[in-house]
Write an enzyme that holds these catalytic residues in place. Sequence first.
Site, PDB file in Angstrom:
ATOM      1  N   TRP A 136       0.795  -1.224   0.000  1.00 47.76           N
ATOM      2  CA  TRP A 136       0.000   0.000   0.000  1.00 47.76           C
ATOM      3  C   TRP A 136       0.822   1.266   0.000  1.00 47.76           C
ATOM      4  CZ3 TRP A 136       1.764   2.582   4.122  1.00 47.76           C
ATOM      5  CH2 TRP A 136       2.245   1.837   5.189  1.00 47.76           C
ATOM      6  N   ASN A 137       2.104   1.210   0.371  1.00 51.81           N
ATOM      7  CA  ASN A 137       2.817   2.459   0.677  1.00 51.81           C
ATOM      8  C   ASN A 137       3.223   3.260  -0.559  1.00 51.81           C
ATOM      9  OD1 ASN A 137       4.614   0.327   0.195  1.00 51.81           O
ATOM     10  ND2 ASN A 137       6.231   1.218   1.436  1.00 51.81           N
ATOM     11  N   GLU A 234      10.518  -8.349  -2.470  1.00 53.62           N
ATOM     12  CA  GLU A 234      11.066  -7.112  -1.899  1.00 53.62           C
ATOM     13  C   GLU A 234      10.360  -6.923  -0.575  1.00 53.62           C
ATOM     14  OE1 GLU A 234      11.244  -3.828  -0.335  1.00 53.62           O
ATOM     15  OE2 GLU A 234      10.267  -2.898  -2.068  1.00 53.62           O
ATOM     16  N   CYS A 268      10.347   1.101   2.763  1.00 54.14           N
ATOM     17  CA  CYS A 268      11.198  -0.028   3.116  1.00 54.14           C
ATOM     18  C   CYS A 268      12.663   0.363   3.135  1.00 54.14           C
ATOM     19  CB  CYS A 268      10.977  -1.174   2.127  1.00 54.14           C
ATOM     20  SG  CYS A 268       9.330  -1.904   2.201  1.00 54.14           S
TER      21      CYS A 268
END
Length: 451
Positions: A136-137, A234, A268
């Site tokens: 979602w980011n 990832e 991340c």
Amino acid sequence: MNTQLYTVVDPTTGEVVREYPTATDAAMDRALEAGANAYRQWSKQTTLAQRAEVLNTVAALHTARSDDLARIARREMGKPLDEAVAEVEFSASIYSFYAANAHRFLADEPVELIEGEGTAFIRRQPIGLLLGIMPWNYPYYQVARFAAPNLVLGNTIVLKPAPQCPQSSAALQQIFTDAGCPEGCYVNVYATNEQAADAIADPRVRGVSFTGSERAGAEVAERAGRHLKKVVLELGGSDPFLVLASDDVDATAQAAVDARFENAGQACNAGKRIIVAADLYDEFLDTFTKKVLARTGSLAPLSSVAAAERLEVQVQRAVDDGATLVCEGRREGAFFPPAVLTDVPPTSPSAAEELFGPVATVYRAESEAEAVELANSTPYGLGSYVFTTDPEQAMRVADEIEAGMVFVNGVGLEGPELPFGGVKRSGFGRELGRAGIDEFANKKLIRTARI
């Protein structure tokens, strides 16, 4: 019938904006069948130039619709409009990059023979239908990293978006449709986790790309491995930001702030652990902390109240274990105040966890060796940052850091041409650049004795 919902909840207000029902099992099957059928036409009956033209149109539509796309992202996960527009523009550049460079990446690669007559070369070809499971980011950028190289290569895609992001994923589906992508080449489906797991096992799916949590990534990899499917992961990161030498502490501290607080710290590859040489530590910490506190009240919310509550638990655990917390204010709903943690004991669980939000952890290192040891002291290995005035030290430390990426004396240096990915528990495989188009390509050897 499964009634689990994909839901848009505005994290700023907590308002439920819209709910989307998940796909039925029959609809999921139709999506897979459409993708598998479209592969035959897309890979065999279109030219590379035609596929590249579709990507160019996708890029142009991203640019034309950037304001609308940005507003959707803001509603879904709280991203500030300027950051959301920048994400859309970066995504457009990825599609343009692969449209412009695919012919070079996919050119036949000669192999020099050691002995014997004839020729040998590697020809890159698509492998089939791929399943993408997205976070979602970065709802546009993450899709672009996966979709652009694989569509131009000739693969087709069924994409499962994050449950928080049904509107942005629907907007992307419309872009691909409007760009002339044939039916079935790119299919957005609101799948349940169970349906996604079944799809990984489905023989029509030839590969899987997953971006998300370490736990979920392990489950995806296990299922893909059981069914002999290629997978790219990832996952999380706890990227170190090493400050070994600086002739401008203020600028270096600002770079650390920029690396940590983009997207309210929900990246991340954010610089999450700031590791500072002892002779710079006091000055740097003072400057850095002032800059962090100056952001109080200006940060966007986290993606959800649950995300903010989870971060709050992690921070409190670190404090309970002996860490010092500096911040102004407290969590309010999905809003979390920017904060600095120091003196986190290495035995604290929070020292090894990813803090996914606006909290930076700062460490003192008495030597270069200790700084490298701290940098490598987590199970993650996505990205890293090294700031120094010594070029030889920069390369020496870059060689020692256990990460997929090292950025020296700069932040925000990612680009469509640069491979992105990690090692250790941050996953495996690469996206972007030449490496990104190779992951789901059949690198076929063609060897002839004579013609």
